[in-house]
Enzyme design. Sequence first.
Site, short mmCIF file in Angstrom:
data_model
loop_
_atom_site.label_atom_id
_atom_site.label_comp_id
_atom_site.label_asym_id
_atom_site.label_seq_id
_atom_site.Cartn_x
_atom_site.Cartn_y
_atom_site.Cartn_z
N LYS A 1 0.85 -1.19 0.00
CA LYS A 1 0.00 0.00 0.00
C LYS A 1 0.89 1.24 0.00
CE LYS A 1 -4.30 1.23 2.34
NZ LYS A 1 -4.99 1.15 3.63
C1 E4P Z 1 -8.35 1.65 3.88
O1 E4P Z 1 -7.56 1.33 3.05
C2 E4P Z 1 -8.34 2.99 4.51
O2 E4P Z 1 -7.15 3.20 5.16
C3 E4P Z 1 -9.52 3.12 5.43
O3 E4P Z 1 -10.68 2.61 4.77
C4 E4P Z 1 -9.75 4.50 5.96
O4 E4P Z 1 -10.97 4.53 6.66
P1 E4P Z 1 -11.34 5.71 7.66
O5 E4P Z 1 -11.52 6.96 6.87
O6 E4P Z 1 -12.65 5.26 8.27
O7 E4P Z 1 -10.23 5.80 8.64
#
Ligand code: E4P
Length: 218
Positions: free
Chosen positions: A87
Amino acid sequence: MKFFVDTANLQDIKECQELGILDGVTTNPSLMAKVGITGKDGIFSHYKAICDIVDDNVSAEVIGTEYKDIIREGEELAEIDPKIVVKVPMIKDGIRAIKYFSDKGIRTNCTLIFSAGQAILAAKAGATYVSPFIGRLDDVGSDGMALIEQLVDIFANYGFHTEILAASVRHTMHLLQCAEVGADVVTCPANVIMGLLKHPLTDKGLATFLEDAKKLSL
Ligand code: E4P
């Protein structure tokens, strides 16, 4: 549509995996910190534990923001297990790194996408997934779902192989709207996935069936 669970909590991951519908896991540094994982060894063995539960697609985020650091960290993360997807944040060095990883056959998830332009760049660099953040756009008065719709149209126009991974999905309606507009993947907390099971008429109907079943002398 693929379902990823957005957590580093092993119990939640196991629960979704046991349901038989889970396609992957996304994590980020905040989610890792939330379960109390610290130190490189701790973090790497936690990723391995996640990989041992699920069939594929475990997004593990790099911390570096400079090209050299992103490459080094991404290669180390990819070594943990073939299920790892590196990522990478949506920054200039991140895009360069995604191109490098793509050329080497290492899968990537470009995170922190908030505009169509950012998603197009990541797709052109060869990202396996782009992660537009619906909830965080909604939080600041923008329409997160409109971005998902826009990306579905754009990616279809050009036949991009990159999959649209709707992230920051906070509730069931987000998930259902993603399904309607054709997001390839949603990632959301386990309670949102489990929430799909629930309907009061199902509970009421089952209670009646079970009561009537007592009359059947089984
Ligand atoms: C996933 O890859 C993201 O990091 C995550 O969905 C972020 O979610 P949030 O905005 O609820 O923290």
